[in-house]
Design a protein around this motif. Sequence first.
Motif, PDB file in Angstrom:
ATOM      1  N   GLY A  11       0.816  -1.208   0.000  1.00 34.55           N
ATOM      2  CA  GLY A  11       0.000   0.000   0.000  1.00 34.55           C
ATOM      3  C   GLY A  11       0.850   1.258   0.000  1.00 34.55           C
ATOM      4  O   GLY A  11       0.553   2.231  -0.720  1.00 34.55           O
ATOM      5  N   LEU A  12       1.909   1.267   0.795  1.00 35.75           N
ATOM      6  CA  LEU A  12       2.812   2.421   0.800  1.00 35.75           C
ATOM      7  C   LEU A  12       3.523   2.564  -0.543  1.00 35.75           C
ATOM      8  O   LEU A  12       3.771   3.688  -1.006  1.00 35.75           O
ATOM      9  CB  LEU A  12       3.827   2.269   1.932  1.00 35.75           C
ATOM     10  N   ASN A  13       3.866   1.437  -1.154  1.00 31.88           N
ATOM     11  CA  ASN A  13       4.458   1.481  -2.492  1.00 31.88           C
ATOM     12  C   ASN A  13       3.491   2.099  -3.500  1.00 31.88           C
ATOM     13  O   ASN A  13       3.892   2.885  -4.373  1.00 31.88           O
ATOM     14  CB  ASN A  13       4.838   0.064  -2.912  1.00 31.88           C
TER      15      ASN A  13
ATOM     16  N   ILE B 155       1.249   4.342  -2.847  1.00 28.96           N
ATOM     17  CA  ILE B 155       1.256   5.787  -2.604  1.00 28.96           C
ATOM     18  C   ILE B 155       2.483   6.424  -3.252  1.00 28.96           C
ATOM     19  O   ILE B 155       2.395   7.483  -3.902  1.00 28.96           O
ATOM     20  CB  ILE B 155       1.219   6.071  -1.094  1.00 28.96           C
TER      21      ILE B 155
ATOM     22  N   ALA C 298       1.937   6.681  -6.876  1.00 30.45           N
ATOM     23  CA  ALA C 298       0.992   7.742  -7.238  1.00 30.45           C
ATOM     24  C   ALA C 298       1.673   9.099  -7.345  1.00 30.45           C
ATOM     25  O   ALA C 298       1.273   9.941  -8.153  1.00 30.45           O
ATOM     26  CB  ALA C 298      -0.142   7.797  -6.215  1.00 30.45           C
ATOM     27  N   VAL C 299       2.725   9.313  -6.552  1.00 31.39           N
ATOM     28  CA  VAL C 299       3.464  10.582  -6.627  1.00 31.39           C
ATOM     29  C   VAL C 299       4.733  10.428  -7.465  1.00 31.39           C
ATOM     30  O   VAL C 299       5.601  11.297  -7.437  1.00 31.39           O
ATOM     31  CB  VAL C 299       3.810  11.095  -5.216  1.00 31.39           C
TER      32      VAL C 299
END
Length: 575
Positions: free
Chosen positions: A351-353, A355, A358-359
């Motif tokens: 999930g952090l990956n 995010i 996404a940026v």
Amino acid sequence: MEPETTSQTRRSGEPASVAPSRSRPRRRIIASRGESTSTQVTFGPADPRLLNRGVWAFIALGVVVRMLRYAQNLPFWSDECFLAVNFIRRGFLELAGPLDNGQVCPLAFLWIERAAVLAMGFSEWSLRLFPLLCGMTSVVLFERVARRCLSGLSLQAAVAILAVSVHPIRHAAEAKPYASDLLVGLVLLAPAAAWLDHREGPRRLWILFCLLPPAVAVSNPAVFVAGGILVALFWPVWRSGRWKDRGALTCCGLLLLGLFAIFHVGFGGVQSAAALDGLRRYWGPGFPPLEDPLNLPDWMLSALTGSVFAYPGGGARGASAATFIACIAGSVTLIRRGRGAMVVALTAPLGLNLIAAAVQRYPFGPEARLAQYAAPGIVLLAGAGVGSLLETVRRSRLREALIYAGVVGLVACALAPQIMSWRRPYRMLHDREARDFARSFWPEVSRGSVVACAHLDFGLGRPGAWEGRRAWYLCNQAVASPRRRASGGPRLDEVSSDRPLRCVVFDEEPSDPEVIAWLARMRRDFQLRSTRSVPVRSTYGDDLRSIVETWRIYEFTPASLRVADPVAIQGDLER
């Protein structure tokens, strides 16, 4: 609701597919009301000793195939060359700056590789030794972590999948930080899984605290693993009511923020400043199409069934869908057995990956090598899923047939790629051709002469620029040139009329301004005696197109009776 199976029950020969939490008071109350504790479905062999032998057999197989891959000593491929060329002429401090070929790599890994070159010389063996040790250690450590949440055939399936998976085996014999990414993911997961298993005291949280600095220093995506683990631990630690545990977890969070600032914002920002634009273009398929929301579901489905989940095998375009389905089944199974926090610890790094993707800071999905940090979590969930799916098969003979077929398939998955690589010992045909030519060229050109490389020894070319095919040339020269292996470069004080200086220029036209300027500098102390060209035909790219690389040999003798001063020449070149 299925009651908790105690560790004593499991030792007595009733293997559970998922090891339950050892700290579940509510479940103990339910059991005390008379609900039977024997409702676990037993599948496969009932003898836990036989299951344990199977686990260790796959561990041994995983270690052996990684050693076999290393022993093949495959030629450097492009990804390795682009990074390895930085270890030829850079010291420890210079490795902290922007790297050649747009590479971004954790500082500790760079220093470990540089230390290996200093200790053992520049070669495929030395640069791949640390990844090999990481790969073998991961196989052994994974079994200890897996026992925290799995047992029985679920444990065996998980250990077997990691042991034979194509990508962890391949990356354990490559001079890149992918194998260390996997090991760091396991190292951070181990104390977290132990705390979630016992939930007693802050000791394991302080172990996690001590592991964070080396983990983030040696692996860039370690921040995803560490951040996911802290997210998973937050609520259980808070519910424990123990301020010592809360304080330890808070210290872990603050330390992670500091490490992120140092290694990613500070060092990483400097290192990636010149490379990020190029990397973003290369990583483009791994970034979600936020500008086109209608395509986002298709992108997400492709990413979640693609190379990220390629365990034990798989690939893009849905080829890893079976593993993704097994992970969903494993997540449901663990949650139903009260291991929801563990599921969060295994999935939150992804999930952090997402995010970060996404940026546009780190890709999600294009290649499995970039997501090796997530391999432990994916394989643990897949193993739990395989166990739960086998549990639904009620016919014992069919169940055993599926188990034995799976074992045969997993063993084949481990051995088949190694057999193929023995028959085709290279990633790209150009890799082998470049190494074979270097092995014959450099010893031959060194006979009766002092050999130098215009690029390495006299600064021809732009430092920090994209090397392209020159990266193969430089790396294979560092391995195959007798003079470079022995002393790191030419001894200009040995140049004489009987022992000329032969300087090699790779694929540069004599009319190029940089070559003209370099020749002008050389003529200050040397006389150009002859020039000859060596055209080298090679096969390049996945489309196997034919190319010609021109190696030019400039032969010099001293301009006067005195021998040229190498220190003075180097000073002129630097000016």
